[in-house]
Design a protein around this motif. Structure first.
Motif, PDB file in Angstrom:
ATOM      1  N   THR A  33       0.851  -1.196   0.000  1.00 17.48           N
ATOM      2  CA  THR A  33       0.000   0.000   0.000  1.00 17.48           C
ATOM      3  C   THR A  33       0.885   1.244   0.000  1.00 17.48           C
ATOM      4  N   LEU A  34       0.518   2.204  -0.848  1.00 11.44           N
ATOM      5  CA  LEU A  34       1.323   3.409  -1.032  1.00 11.44           C
ATOM      6  C   LEU A  34       0.416   4.627  -1.074  1.00 11.44           C
ATOM      7  N   ALA A  35       0.747   5.634  -0.279  1.00 11.74           N
ATOM      8  CA  ALA A  35       0.031   6.908  -0.303  1.00 11.74           C
ATOM      9  C   ALA A  35       0.821   7.905  -1.135  1.00 11.74           C
ATOM     10  N   LEU A  36       0.127   8.614  -2.017  1.00  9.43           N
ATOM     11  CA  LEU A  36       0.730   9.679  -2.808  1.00  9.43           C
ATOM     12  C   LEU A  36       0.114  10.994  -2.352  1.00  9.43           C
ATOM     13  N   SER A 203      -0.607   8.137   6.754  1.00 12.53           N
ATOM     14  CA  SER A 203       0.195   7.405   7.740  1.00 12.53           C
ATOM     15  C   SER A 203      -0.294   5.979   7.945  1.00 12.53           C
ATOM     16  N   ALA A 204      -1.502   5.668   7.481  1.00  8.83           N
ATOM     17  CA  ALA A 204      -2.030   4.308   7.605  1.00  8.83           C
ATOM     18  C   ALA A 204      -1.471   3.378   6.535  1.00  8.83           C
ATOM     19  N   MET A 205      -0.800   3.939   5.529  1.00  7.75           N
ATOM     20  CA  MET A 205      -0.272   3.149   4.427  1.00  7.75           C
ATOM     21  C   MET A 205       1.158   2.698   4.737  1.00  7.75           C
ATOM     22  N   GLU A 206       1.612   1.670   4.047  1.00  3.43           N
ATOM     23  CA  GLU A 206       2.947   1.135   4.303  1.00  3.43           C
ATOM     24  C   GLU A 206       4.045   2.079   3.820  1.00  3.43           C
ATOM     25  N   ARG A 207       3.796   2.738   2.703  1.00  3.18           N
ATOM     26  CA  ARG A 207       4.775   3.677   2.155  1.00  3.18           C
ATOM     27  C   ARG A 207       4.078   4.972   1.787  1.00  3.18           C
ATOM     28  N   ARG A 208       4.908   6.000   1.628  1.00  2.16           N
ATOM     29  CA  ARG A 208       4.360   7.316   1.285  1.00  2.16           C
ATOM     30  C   ARG A 208       5.344   8.044   0.384  1.00  2.16           C
ATOM     31  N   LEU A 209       4.822   8.645  -0.696  1.00  2.00           N
ATOM     32  CA  LEU A 209       5.622   9.486  -1.572  1.00  2.00           C
ATOM     33  C   LEU A 209       4.921  10.837  -1.703  1.00  2.00           C
TER      34      LEU A 209
END
Length: 217
Positions: A33-36, A203-209
């Motif tokens: 999971t990734l947040a953009l 912040s709930a996602m595994e990664r963030r960009l």
């Protein structure tokens, strides 16, 4: 599962092309999971639309599995969205003439993967079981968004794209809906790319960009 390589996109302006994406690279593995994040106008939604085959890049490649989204025909991109990619929009885009159960099943039917048990599981996981016979206009905003999430997941996509999926909801409802969505996505093993302006949701996602002025900052 997803590779974005050197993607550029511009739109016509009064004084010439206006660059929106200026060479974006990212990768997303199956089950990740990734947040953009990024300010309005940074190109987040454009990148998501390109990934879902709703638009085509001016340069670069978007690979979902082994398929280059930008080189597919309109029919090929439509097939990709039916069979491989589930898209959740900020605007729910439910079909007013269909009840909740039929809205959930709609995408899966198009993909030839309708499974009544899957519909039941998604409805239960998203708290929609008491509402399956209702129509969208009879639901709250939070309930409608849950239906949109269930519809995107019903066909068991390998990649889920979510564009501000809780942007129309209050903070408490947004966190509840996101938690339910993440649980179901992780259970399915799908990859999730979510555009959001909310630090708390990211912040709930595994990664963030972070996307800034068309590039990953």
């Amino acid at each position: 599962m997803l590779r974005v390589e050197g993607v550029e996109k511009s739109y016509p302006g009064a004084e010439g092309p206006v660059p929106v994406l200026r060479g974006v690279d990212l990768a997303l593995a199956r089950g990740e999971t990734l947040a953009l994040t990024g300010e309005s106008g940074s190109g987040k939604s454009t990148l998501l639309h390109l990934t879902g085959g709703l638009e085509t890049p001016d340069a670069g490649r978007i690979l979902i599995g082994d398929e280059n989204v930008g080189t597919l025909s309109d029919r090929g991109r439509a097939r990709l969205r039916r069979e491989t990619v589930g898209v959740i929009f900020q605007q729910f885009n439910l079909i007013p003439s269909l009840d909740v159960a039929s809205n959930i099943a709609f995408q899966a039917r198009l993909a030839g993967r309708h499974d009544p048990e899957r519909t039941r599981e998604l409805a239960e996981g998203l708290g929609l079981s008491p509402h399956l016979a209702k129509y969208p206009e009879q639901l709250s905003g939070g309930q409608q968004q849950r239906v949109a999430i269930a519809r995107a997941l019903a066909a068991r996509p390998a990649l889920v794209l979510a564009d501000e999926p809780t942007g129309n909801l209050d903070e408490t409802t947004a966190e509840t809906v996101l938690a339910a969505m993440l649980t179901l996505v992780r259970e399915s093993g799908a990859a999730l790319l979510m555009v959001t302006h909310s630090d708390r949701l990211a912040s709930a996602m595994e990664r963030r960009l972070h996307l800034e002025k068309g590039v990953i900052a």
